[in-house]
Design an enzyme around this catalytic site. Structure first.
Site, mmCIF file in Angstrom:
data_model
loop_
_atom_site.group_PDB
_atom_site.id
_atom_site.type_symbol
_atom_site.label_atom_id
_atom_site.label_comp_id
_atom_site.label_asym_id
_atom_site.label_seq_id
_atom_site.Cartn_x
_atom_site.Cartn_y
_atom_site.Cartn_z
ATOM 1 N N ARG A 80 -38.083 21.582 27.492
ATOM 2 C CA ARG A 80 -37.791 23.028 27.348
ATOM 3 C C ARG A 80 -38.900 23.936 27.873
ATOM 4 O O ARG A 80 -38.953 25.110 27.527
ATOM 5 C CB ARG A 80 -37.452 23.385 25.902
ATOM 6 C CG ARG A 80 -36.184 22.714 25.452
ATOM 7 C CD ARG A 80 -35.477 23.495 24.369
ATOM 8 N NE ARG A 80 -34.267 22.794 24.006
ATOM 9 C CZ ARG A 80 -34.199 21.845 23.083
ATOM 10 N NH1 ARG A 80 -35.267 21.521 22.392
ATOM 11 N NH2 ARG A 80 -33.065 21.250 22.832
ATOM 12 N N LYS A 119 -39.117 33.264 40.297
ATOM 13 C CA LYS A 119 -37.803 32.649 40.582
ATOM 14 C C LYS A 119 -38.062 31.182 40.911
ATOM 15 O O LYS A 119 -38.824 30.875 41.825
ATOM 16 C CB LYS A 119 -37.121 33.303 41.784
ATOM 17 C CG LYS A 119 -36.306 34.532 41.461
ATOM 18 C CD LYS A 119 -35.489 34.979 42.674
ATOM 19 C CE LYS A 119 -34.668 36.216 42.359
ATOM 20 N NZ LYS A 119 -33.909 36.724 43.527
ATOM 21 N N GLU A 174 -40.624 37.251 55.755
ATOM 22 C CA GLU A 174 -40.657 37.867 54.417
ATOM 23 C C GLU A 174 -41.660 39.029 54.381
ATOM 24 O O GLU A 174 -41.456 40.015 53.667
ATOM 25 C CB GLU A 174 -41.009 36.828 53.346
ATOM 26 C CG GLU A 174 -40.073 35.607 53.267
ATOM 27 C CD GLU A 174 -38.739 35.867 52.546
ATOM 28 O OE1 GLU A 174 -38.344 37.034 52.382
ATOM 29 O OE2 GLU A 174 -38.084 34.869 52.164
ATOM 30 N N LYS A 199 -44.303 42.950 46.563
ATOM 31 C CA LYS A 199 -43.376 42.148 45.747
ATOM 32 C C LYS A 199 -43.668 42.335 44.261
ATOM 33 O O LYS A 199 -42.748 42.517 43.450
ATOM 34 C CB LYS A 199 -43.446 40.667 46.141
ATOM 35 C CG LYS A 199 -42.553 39.802 45.235
ATOM 36 C CD LYS A 199 -42.168 38.474 45.794
ATOM 37 C CE LYS A 199 -41.197 37.784 44.820
ATOM 38 N NZ LYS A 199 -40.698 36.506 45.285
ATOM 39 N N ASN A 204 -33.927 40.939 48.123
ATOM 40 C CA ASN A 204 -32.898 40.066 48.673
ATOM 41 C C ASN A 204 -32.284 40.619 49.960
ATOM 42 O O ASN A 204 -31.303 40.060 50.466
ATOM 43 C CB ASN A 204 -31.817 39.841 47.612
ATOM 44 C CG ASN A 204 -31.498 38.374 47.417
ATOM 45 O OD1 ASN A 204 -30.414 37.938 47.797
ATOM 46 N ND2 ASN A 204 -32.409 37.597 46.865
ATOM 47 N N HIS A 222 -28.927 33.482 53.582
ATOM 48 C CA HIS A 222 -28.777 32.232 52.822
ATOM 49 C C HIS A 222 -27.538 31.455 53.286
ATOM 50 O O HIS A 222 -27.556 30.216 53.314
ATOM 51 C CB HIS A 222 -28.652 32.533 51.320
ATOM 52 C CG HIS A 222 -29.976 32.567 50.603
ATOM 53 N ND1 HIS A 222 -30.123 33.086 49.330
ATOM 54 C CD2 HIS A 222 -31.211 32.122 50.960
ATOM 55 C CE1 HIS A 222 -31.379 32.960 48.952
ATOM 56 N NE2 HIS A 222 -32.065 32.393 49.920
HETATM 57 N N1 LIG Z 1 -38.926 31.770 44.626
HETATM 58 C C1 LIG Z 1 -38.958 32.732 45.526
HETATM 59 O O1 LIG Z 1 -39.135 33.908 45.220
HETATM 60 C C2 LIG Z 1 -38.801 32.374 46.982
HETATM 61 C C3 LIG Z 1 -39.095 33.331 47.953
HETATM 62 C C4 LIG Z 1 -38.937 32.991 49.286
HETATM 63 C C5 LIG Z 1 -38.544 31.713 49.647
HETATM 64 N N2 LIG Z 1 -38.278 30.800 48.672
HETATM 65 C C6 LIG Z 1 -37.918 29.417 49.034
HETATM 66 O O2 LIG Z 1 -39.033 28.824 49.679
HETATM 67 C C7 LIG Z 1 -38.573 27.760 50.482
HETATM 68 C C8 LIG Z 1 -39.246 27.800 51.830
HETATM 69 O O3 LIG Z 1 -40.628 27.674 51.634
HETATM 70 P P1 LIG Z 1 -41.591 27.234 52.829
HETATM 71 O O4 LIG Z 1 -41.265 27.994 54.033
HETATM 72 O O5 LIG Z 1 -42.962 27.263 52.303
HETATM 73 O O6 LIG Z 1 -41.093 25.749 53.144
HETATM 74 P P2 LIG Z 1 -41.606 24.296 52.724
HETATM 75 O O7 LIG Z 1 -42.059 24.228 51.339
HETATM 76 O O8 LIG Z 1 -40.530 23.367 53.156
HETATM 77 O O9 LIG Z 1 -42.880 24.083 53.651
HETATM 78 C C9 LIG Z 1 -42.704 24.072 55.032
HETATM 79 C C10 LIG Z 1 -43.277 22.784 55.668
HETATM 80 O O10 LIG Z 1 -44.688 22.903 55.763
HETATM 81 C C11 LIG Z 1 -45.324 21.769 55.168
HETATM 82 N N3 LIG Z 1 -46.587 22.263 54.665
HETATM 83 C C12 LIG Z 1 -46.776 23.009 53.549
HETATM 84 N N4 LIG Z 1 -48.050 23.427 53.494
HETATM 85 C C13 LIG Z 1 -48.671 22.917 54.571
HETATM 86 C C14 LIG Z 1 -49.989 23.030 55.084
HETATM 87 N N5 LIG Z 1 -50.898 23.799 54.483
HETATM 88 N N6 LIG Z 1 -50.300 22.375 56.220
HETATM 89 C C15 LIG Z 1 -49.351 21.644 56.864
HETATM 90 N N7 LIG Z 1 -48.083 21.522 56.448
HETATM 91 C C16 LIG Z 1 -47.753 22.159 55.326
HETATM 92 C C17 LIG Z 1 -44.337 21.282 54.145
HETATM 93 O O11 LIG Z 1 -44.546 19.933 53.838
HETATM 94 C C18 LIG Z 1 -43.013 21.516 54.872
HETATM 95 O O12 LIG Z 1 -42.779 20.462 55.772
HETATM 96 C C19 LIG Z 1 -37.070 27.892 50.575
HETATM 97 O O13 LIG Z 1 -36.475 26.924 49.766
HETATM 98 C C20 LIG Z 1 -36.810 29.276 50.029
HETATM 99 O O14 LIG Z 1 -35.542 29.376 49.449
HETATM 100 C C21 LIG Z 1 -38.408 31.112 47.356
HETATM 101 O O1 LIG Z 2 -38.109 37.154 44.592
HETATM 102 C C1 LIG Z 2 -36.975 37.584 44.841
HETATM 103 O O2 LIG Z 2 -36.320 38.213 44.007
HETATM 104 C C2 LIG Z 2 -36.373 37.350 46.160
HETATM 105 O O3 LIG Z 2 -35.196 37.619 46.342
HETATM 106 C C3 LIG Z 2 -37.238 36.785 47.233
HETATM 107 C C4 LIG Z 2 -36.485 36.038 48.327
HETATM 108 O O4 LIG Z 2 -37.268 36.123 49.497
HETATM 109 C C5 LIG Z 2 -36.320 34.549 48.025
HETATM 110 O O5 LIG Z 2 -35.773 33.904 49.141
HETATM 111 C C6 LIG Z 2 -35.563 34.197 46.775
HETATM 112 O O6 LIG Z 2 -35.681 32.815 46.510
HETATM 113 C C7 LIG Z 2 -34.081 34.491 46.865
HETATM 114 O O7 LIG Z 2 -33.532 34.367 45.608
HETATM 115 P P1 LIG Z 2 -31.991 34.222 45.301
HETATM 116 O O8 LIG Z 2 -31.877 34.790 43.945
HETATM 117 O O9 LIG Z 2 -31.236 34.998 46.344
HETATM 118 O O10 LIG Z 2 -31.677 32.778 45.384
HETATM 119 ZN ZN LIG Z 3 -36.489 34.756 51.005
#
Ligand SMILES: NC(=O)c1ccc[n+]([C@@H]2O[C@H](COP(=O)([O-])OP(=O)(O)OC[C@H]3O[C@@H](n4cnc5c(N)ncnc54)[C@H](O)[C@@H]3O)[C@@H](O)[C@H]2O)c1
Ligand SMILES: O=C(O)C(=O)C[C@@H](O)[C@H](O)[C@H](O)COP(=O)(O)O
Ligand SMILES: [Zn+2]
Length: 355
Positions: free
Chosen positions: A115, A137, A179, A215, A233, A240
């Site tokens: 949990r 998120k 972003e 942000k 978003n 997406h």
């Molecule tokens: N939670 C949120 O608010 C939020 C916001 C934006 C995006 N996201 C999510 O984030 C994800 C994308 O994240 P990302 O672009 O970081 O992708 P990722 O985590 O897949 O990383 C990209 C690639 O780079 C590699 N890598 C990571 N750090 C490295 C480094 N320092 N040196 C060399 N290689 C490295 C990873 O192994 C991977 O192959 C998506 O799933 C997206 O939906 C979430």
């Molecule tokens: O933090 C947020 O809120 C965002 O929407 C940031 C986005 O860049 C990110 O890709 C996020 O993961 C999207 O969320 P979702 O709720 O559309 O899945």
């Molecule tokens: Zn995003």
């Protein structure tokens, strides 16, 4: 300058980051510390972390395969099992060392294990430093629907060290740039004007900090996305869907930032048609994204699948597909519902400009 996020009660560290992480671990009496990495961050980032934190070696490592295709329940079960095997209890800490896949899925695994246990984010991609690691998120994908299972769960702290970006390849760096540009488009025209013509490789820690500040100001006012947070978003309803479609069909799928760049052009068109975005601003946005991102090719035959994916967007109400649409550079409106016919027109619009 480190930032404290009042609504959610945690710090985002930009200075002496790995010293701060070591200190954080030493001052909090965790029963166990686990470290989540993917294969690439294990190779490139873990040695940096270990060298910078000599006083700290008592952690168990969980390693996953890299890539968006692994941000799913199967890998999550693998993480939960490893936590059990390592004897993690409620007083344990999970350190997520990686890009957005690791920070999203690690945050989700931690927020649901027994949990909920504490976790911290140590983002290692540009995208995760400017966006994914902050805001709370967490989640995983299912059936190519992005982030469809997840929680709002705030990390105990975020540690941003831009030296990790030294080993990141250019394509990944540019993905994160999407972003940053989005943050300017939705909330800060001057920032957009500053960054839009830059090379992603020239972005500095100040640009990363500014992006995080934008942000955080939004998340602070609306941590669980009841209203304002939806502006973060922009580009994501269509982006997406494109990302999920590309994951399902393309051998070399689009990265998140690449997909939302396409999404921001399509949604820019919707903003022009329905939300007062001027033709000049739309052209500027298109020019910016086409300067930095490759064109993406899709066919009208994909529209039904794309629209079906959009029907799962979390901003929808009933059968209405929801958008956050800019009205000017730096201004964004939430709860914009758009007819399916116009959505399809926006997909045509993108195809025509890249043809
Ligand atoms: N939670 C949120 O608010 C939020 C916001 C934006 C995006 N996201 C999510 O984030 C994800 C994308 O994240 P990302 O672009 O970081 O992708 P990722 O985590 O897949 O990383 C990209 C690639 O780079 C590699 N890598 C990571 N750090 C490295 C480094 N320092 N040196 C060399 N290689 C490295 C990873 O192994 C991977 O192959 C998506 O799933 C997206 O939906 C979430
Ligand atoms: O933090 C947020 O809120 C965002 O929407 C940031 C986005 O860049 C990110 O890709 C996020 O993961 C999207 O969320 P979702 O709720 O559309 O899945
Ligand atoms: Zn995003």
């Amino acid at each position: 300058m480190n930032q404290y996020i009042p609504s959610t009660g945690y710090n985002v560290f930009f200075d002496n980051t790995l010293d701060e992480l070591q200190q954080f671990i030493q001052t909090n009496a965790y029963s166990k510390v686990l470290l989540l990495v993917d294969r690439n961050t294990s190779e490139h980032c873990l040695p940096v972390l270990q060298a910078a934190m000599p006083a700290f070696d008592g952690y168990d490592i969980i390693e996953i395969d890299p890539g968006e295709e692994n941000k799913n329940i199967d890998f999550c079960i693998g993480i939960w099992k490893m936590m059990l095997d390592f004897g993690a209890d409620r007083q344990s800490l999970l350190i997520n060392l990686g890009g957005g896949v690791v920070t999203d899925m690690g945050g989700f695994a931690a927020s649901t294990f027994k949990r909920g246990i504490d976790f911290v984010q140590v983002p290692t991609t540009l995208l995760s430093q400017v966006d994914a690691s902050v805001g709370g998120k967490t989640g995983i994908d299912m059936d190519n629907v992005k982030n469809i299972i997840g929680t709002f769960a705030q990390p105990k702290a975020v540690f941003i060290a831009n030296r990790f970006l030294d080993t990141l390849d250019k394509r990944q760096l540019v993905s994160g740039f999407a972003e940053i540009i989005k943050h300017g488009l939705i909330a800060d025209k001057a920032f957009y004007e500053t960054v839009k013509g830059m090379d992603a490789a020239d972005l500095s820690l100040e640009h990363i900090m500014h992006s995080v500040t934008i942000k955080n100001e939004v998340v602070t006012q609306d941590p669980t996305e009841r209203g304002l947070r939806k502006i973060l978003n922009f580009g994501h309803t269509i982006g997406h869907a494109i990302e999920g479609y590309s994951l399902a069909h393309d051998g070399n799928p689009l990265l998140h930032g690449e997909a939302i760049a396409v999404g921001m052009i399509c949604e820019g068109y919707l903003a022009h048609r329905n939300n007062g975005l001027s033709k000049g601003a739309l052209d500027d946005l298109i020019h910016t994204f086409r300067t930095h991102f490759p064109d993406y090719t899709y066919h009208p035959g994909s529209y039904d699948e794309l629209v079906a994916l959009m029907k799962n967007d979390k901003k929808n109400t009933g059968d209405q597909i929801g958008f956050a649409l800019i009205s000017d550079i730096g201004q964004c409106s939430i709860d914009q519902f758009v007819d399916e016919a116009l959505i399809r027109e926006s997909l045509d619009f993108y195809r025509e400009i890249v043809s």
